[in-house]
Design an enzyme around this catalytic site. Structure first.
Site: not given
Ligand code: F6P
Length: 319
Positions: A23, A105, A127, A171, A211, A215, A222, A243, A251
């Site tokens: 800008a 905003s 987001d 969010r 199979r 893990h 969230e 866990r 992030q």
């Protein structure tokens, strides 16, 4: 249009600096004076405004966060706050404002437009929850941070033969969870935009076990609630060791990816061009790799749409 300003607002996003740089440089290139407003709308109300030059945006294209700082201003939501902001803009002789931020905003920018002050929005949020644009600045960097983190978690998940439930930001939107889940090969992705029954999640875990999988990775957006809640139920229903990792604000940081720098540079420059053309009350976006601009009303009236075909794809690839 002789003198414009730029501010960053809401949650910071990697690439905001590249947008500010674009800008400022585009404005100077076009013969305009440009001011930086520090601390978002709070700084606008308080007159925390300084002229920017080509040099003031040097060496920032690769930096995360925002050199202009950011804030979520309660005062700016009030009529009095908005009047104070306009008085500051008039005091500095500023005729147009670029707001880099998310939908909150943009609602603020829209208020200024309604009062006759020219504003253009640039979507900057990790987001990816803004309608009328395929991507927002910061999404790609956050996505890559999440994927790198999941890859690391996978190493320990495999070694200990555990199930990991990883909570990611976004969010109310599931974009980060969905794209990260697909890119990192998660067994299940839990997002607000799609119903996923606990039975289904557990069935998929058992199918993997049958199979020979040792893990599992489950991604929780969230917006659907806490990962711990899911971890408890999964442990109860499978008896497996689980866990939880909440990735949190890691992030939001880091050097922007090349994609975010490109996007921010294109959008930041386009915002200046729109002000020069006399446009106001609009948001810059990217659709099919073309820079577009849309009315704030149009963008803010819509609900962000997540591409559910990606969700279906992720499900078919993680059987
Ligand atoms: O909008 C960006 C975002 O990081 C969301 O993903 C998250 O829900 C929120 O901001 C966190 O806000 P804060 O930094 O104020 O805790």
């Amino acid at each position: 249009m002789k003198r414009i300003a730029v501010l960053t607002s809401g949650g910071d996003a990697p690439g905001m600096n590249a947008a500010v740089r674009a800008a400022v440089r585009r404005a100077v290139y076009s013969g305009l004076e440009i001011f930086g407003v520090y601390h978002g709308y709070t700084g606008l109300i308080n007159g925390d405004i300084k002229e920017m030059t080509l040099g003031s945006v040097g060496d920032i294209i690769h930096r995360g966060g925002t050199v202009l700082y950011t804030a979520r201003s309660e005062e700016f939501r009030t009529e009095e706050g908005q009047q104070k902001a306009i008085a500051q803009l008039q005091k500095y002789g500023i005729d147009g404002l670029i707001v880099v931020g998310g939908d909150g905003s943009f609602r603020g920018a829209q208020k200024l437009s309604e009062k006759g002050f020219k504003t253009i929005g640039v979507p900057g949020t990790i987001d990816n929850d803004i309608p009328c644009t395929d991507y927002t600045i910061g999404f790609d960097t956050a996505l890559n941070t999440i994927v790198e983190s999941i890859d690391k978690i996978r190493d320990t998940a495999t070694s200990h033969e555990r199930t990991y439930i990883i909570e990611v930001m976004g969010r109310d939107a599931g974009d980060l969870a969905l794209y990260a889940g697909l890119a990192a090969g998660a067994e299940s992705i839990i997002i607000p935009e799609a119903d996923q029954e606990m039975d289904d999640i557990v069935d998929r875990l058992h199918a993997g076990q049958r199979r020979g999988k040792k893990h599992s990775i489950i991604i929780v957006a969230e917006g659907v609630g806490s990962a711990s809640k899911y971890a408890e139920v999964i442990k109860e229903r499978t008896g497996w060791e689980t866990r939880v990792t909440v990735l949190g604000h890691v992030q939001r940081g880091g050097s922007p990816t090349a994609f975010d720098r490109m996007l921010a540079s294109r959008m930041g420059a386009a915002a200046v061009d729109l002000l020069i053309e006399g446009k106001t009350d609009r948001m810059v976006g990217i659709q099919n790799n073309k820079i577009v601009d849309v009315d704030f009303d149009e963008a803010l009236a819509q609900k962000h749409q997540l591409d559910l075909s990606v969700y279906q794809l992720a499900r078919t690839l993680s059987i």
